[in-house]
Design a protein around this motif. Structure first.
Motif, PDB file in Angstrom:
ATOM      1  N   ASN A  32       0.827  -1.218   0.000  1.00  0.00           N
ATOM      2  CA  ASN A  32       0.000   0.000   0.000  1.00  0.00           C
ATOM      3  C   ASN A  32       0.857   1.263   0.000  1.00  0.00           C
ATOM      4  O   ASN A  32       0.552   2.236   0.681  1.00  0.00           O
ATOM      5  N   ARG A  33       1.950   1.237  -0.758  1.00  0.00           N
ATOM      6  CA  ARG A  33       2.880   2.370  -0.795  1.00  0.00           C
ATOM      7  C   ARG A  33       2.978   2.970  -2.189  1.00  0.00           C
ATOM      8  O   ARG A  33       3.023   2.262  -3.182  1.00  0.00           O
ATOM      9  N   ALA A  34       3.043   4.283  -2.198  1.00  0.00           N
ATOM     10  CA  ALA A  34       3.382   5.011  -3.416  1.00  0.00           C
ATOM     11  C   ALA A  34       4.837   5.441  -3.274  1.00  0.00           C
ATOM     12  O   ALA A  34       5.253   5.889  -2.204  1.00  0.00           O
ATOM     13  N   VAL A  35       5.593   5.292  -4.342  1.00  0.00           N
ATOM     14  CA  VAL A  35       7.015   5.631  -4.315  1.00  0.00           C
ATOM     15  C   VAL A  35       7.285   6.658  -5.412  1.00  0.00           C
ATOM     16  O   VAL A  35       6.951   6.448  -6.572  1.00  0.00           O
ATOM     17  N   CYS A  36       7.898   7.776  -5.017  1.00  0.00           N
ATOM     18  CA  CYS A  36       8.249   8.854  -5.946  1.00  0.00           C
ATOM     19  C   CYS A  36       9.763   8.975  -5.988  1.00  0.00           C
ATOM     20  O   CYS A  36      10.417   8.949  -4.947  1.00  0.00           O
TER      21      CYS A  36
END
Length: 88
Positions: A32-36
């Motif tokens: 459940n992670r967004a990575v930028c």
């Protein structure tokens, strides 16, 4: 998509803002992670937690990242400052 206000903080839709600033955004469904990423800096935010990870180091946010209408919202100030941008 309009920003949201939560606990006196402004949360913005992560992907739209990040991509407009030439960041690469990926989503990890299992965590459940967004990575930028941009210019060697990586920021990961996990839905429902008040921590973010900047280059692998945990850093607290003022409010937790959240999901609404299939979008990830993050605190504007934290996101901006983590990438070295100024917020006034």
């Amino acid at each position: 998509t309009m920003p949201l206000a939560q606990n006196d903080r402004i949360l913005v839709p992560l992907r739209g803002i990040a991509e407009a600033l030439d960041f690469t955004v990926t989503w990890d469904q299992t965590s459940n992670r967004a990575v930028c990423t941009k210019d060697g800096t990586q920021i990961a935010v996990e839905i429902g937690t008040a921590n973010a990870w900047v280059d692998g180091e945990a850093r607290p946010q003022d409010v937790a990242s959240l999901a609404q209408q299939n979008r990830t919202y993050v605190p504007l100030r934290f996101f901006s400052e983590a990438f070295g941008l100024n917020v006034d």
